[in-house]
Motif scaffolding. Structure first.
Motif, PDB file in Angstrom:
ATOM      1  N   GLU A  17      -2.681  -2.758  -0.005  1.00 40.84           N
ATOM      2  CA  GLU A  17      -2.342  -4.149   0.313  1.00 40.84           C
ATOM      3  C   GLU A  17      -1.379  -4.231   1.501  1.00 40.84           C
ATOM      4  O   GLU A  17      -1.488  -5.121   2.333  1.00 40.84           O
ATOM      5  CB  GLU A  17      -1.729  -4.854  -0.903  1.00 40.84           C
ATOM      6  CG  GLU A  17      -2.700  -5.044  -2.046  1.00 40.84           C
ATOM      7  CD  GLU A  17      -2.829  -3.820  -2.947  1.00 40.84           C
ATOM      8  OE1 GLU A  17      -2.156  -2.785  -2.719  1.00 40.84           O
ATOM      9  OE2 GLU A  17      -3.636  -3.892  -3.893  1.00 40.84           O
ATOM     10  N   GLN A  18      -0.431  -3.315   1.563  1.00 41.18           N
ATOM     11  CA  GLN A  18       0.515  -3.292   2.686  1.00 41.18           C
ATOM     12  C   GLN A  18      -0.196  -2.920   3.973  1.00 41.18           C
ATOM     13  O   GLN A  18       0.054  -3.496   5.031  1.00 41.18           O
ATOM     14  CB  GLN A  18       1.655  -2.311   2.412  1.00 41.18           C
ATOM     15  CG  GLN A  18       2.666  -2.224   3.544  1.00 41.18           C
ATOM     16  CD  GLN A  18       3.390  -3.544   3.786  1.00 41.18           C
ATOM     17  OE1 GLN A  18       3.840  -4.170   2.843  1.00 41.18           O
ATOM     18  NE2 GLN A  18       3.479  -3.966   5.033  1.00 41.18           N
ATOM     19  N   GLN A  20      -3.355  -3.401   4.628  1.00 43.24           N
ATOM     20  CA  GLN A  20      -4.161  -4.571   4.985  1.00 43.24           C
ATOM     21  C   GLN A  20      -3.314  -5.559   5.773  1.00 43.24           C
ATOM     22  O   GLN A  20      -3.732  -6.059   6.823  1.00 43.24           O
ATOM     23  CB  GLN A  20      -4.694  -5.245   3.724  1.00 43.24           C
ATOM     24  CG  GLN A  20      -5.327  -6.605   3.975  1.00 43.24           C
ATOM     25  CD  GLN A  20      -5.359  -7.484   2.743  1.00 43.24           C
ATOM     26  OE1 GLN A  20      -5.015  -7.054   1.649  1.00 43.24           O
ATOM     27  NE2 GLN A  20      -5.768  -8.715   2.918  1.00 43.24           N
ATOM     28  N   HIS A  21      -2.127  -5.822   5.284  1.00 47.29           N
ATOM     29  CA  HIS A  21      -1.224  -6.761   5.959  1.00 47.29           C
ATOM     30  C   HIS A  21      -0.855  -6.253   7.353  1.00 47.29           C
ATOM     31  O   HIS A  21      -0.865  -7.006   8.329  1.00 47.29           O
ATOM     32  CB  HIS A  21       0.029  -6.974   5.112  1.00 47.29           C
ATOM     33  CG  HIS A  21       1.011  -7.911   5.739  1.00 47.29           C
ATOM     34  ND1 HIS A  21       2.046  -7.476   6.535  1.00 47.29           N
ATOM     35  CD2 HIS A  21       1.101  -9.254   5.694  1.00 47.29           C
ATOM     36  CE1 HIS A  21       2.736  -8.512   6.960  1.00 47.29           C
ATOM     37  NE2 HIS A  21       2.193  -9.605   6.453  1.00 47.29           N
ATOM     38  N   ASP A  22      -0.513  -4.970   7.441  1.00 51.80           N
ATOM     39  CA  ASP A  22      -0.121  -4.390   8.726  1.00 51.80           C
ATOM     40  C   ASP A  22      -1.237  -4.464   9.761  1.00 51.80           C
ATOM     41  O   ASP A  22      -0.985  -4.652  10.951  1.00 51.80           O
ATOM     42  CB  ASP A  22       0.310  -2.926   8.556  1.00 51.80           C
ATOM     43  CG  ASP A  22       1.595  -2.789   7.745  1.00 51.80           C
ATOM     44  OD1 ASP A  22       2.319  -3.796   7.582  1.00 51.80           O
ATOM     45  OD2 ASP A  22       1.869  -1.668   7.278  1.00 51.80           O
ATOM     46  N   GLY A  24      -3.583  -6.752   9.728  1.00 52.47           N
ATOM     47  CA  GLY A  24      -3.943  -8.148   9.949  1.00 52.47           C
ATOM     48  C   GLY A  24      -5.314  -8.530   9.417  1.00 52.47           C
ATOM     49  O   GLY A  24      -5.908  -9.506   9.866  1.00 52.47           O
ATOM     50  N   GLU A  26      -7.958 -10.120   6.902  1.00 50.57           N
ATOM     51  CA  GLU A  26      -7.967 -11.256   5.991  1.00 50.57           C
ATOM     52  C   GLU A  26      -8.268 -10.821   4.564  1.00 50.57           C
ATOM     53  O   GLU A  26      -7.741 -11.368   3.602  1.00 50.57           O
ATOM     54  CB  GLU A  26      -9.022 -12.262   6.457  1.00 50.57           C
ATOM     55  CG  GLU A  26      -9.006 -13.564   5.717  1.00 50.57           C
ATOM     56  CD  GLU A  26      -9.958 -14.568   6.336  1.00 50.57           C
ATOM     57  OE1 GLU A  26     -10.713 -15.173   5.560  1.00 50.57           O
ATOM     58  OE2 GLU A  26      -9.956 -14.736   7.560  1.00 50.57           O
TER      59      GLU A  26
END
Length: 77
Positions: A17-18, A20-22, A24, A26
């Motif tokens: 999840e981290q 994925q965030h890093d 960018g 969706e």
């Protein structure tokens, strides 16, 4: 570079999840399906962690899988 970043991050134990965030993304499925692969290092670490928390031994003999610890013996066909 992105592929290497993801693999090294996963090997370091960073949650998907981290990552994925890093990156960018969706959706986490984009990150997982495109970049996340299990490496030998990850398999070794996973086996080591499992053995340290659950002292069960796996033996494959022909088509049977045996699971055993001090007080338990299971045979899975």
């Amino acid at each position: 570079m992105r592929h290497t970043f993801v693999v090294l991050s996963l090997e370091a134990g960073i949650p998907l999840e981290q990552i994925q965030h890093d990156l960018g993304h969706e959706s986490i499925s984009i990150t997982a399906d495109t970049y996340a692969h299990i490496t030998k290092k990850m398999r070794k670490k996973s086996k080591k962690n499992f053995r340290s928390t659950c002292p069960i031994t796996f033996d494959k003999c022909g088509q049977k899988l045996f699971l055993y610890s001090e007080n338990l013996l299971l045979s899975i066909h």
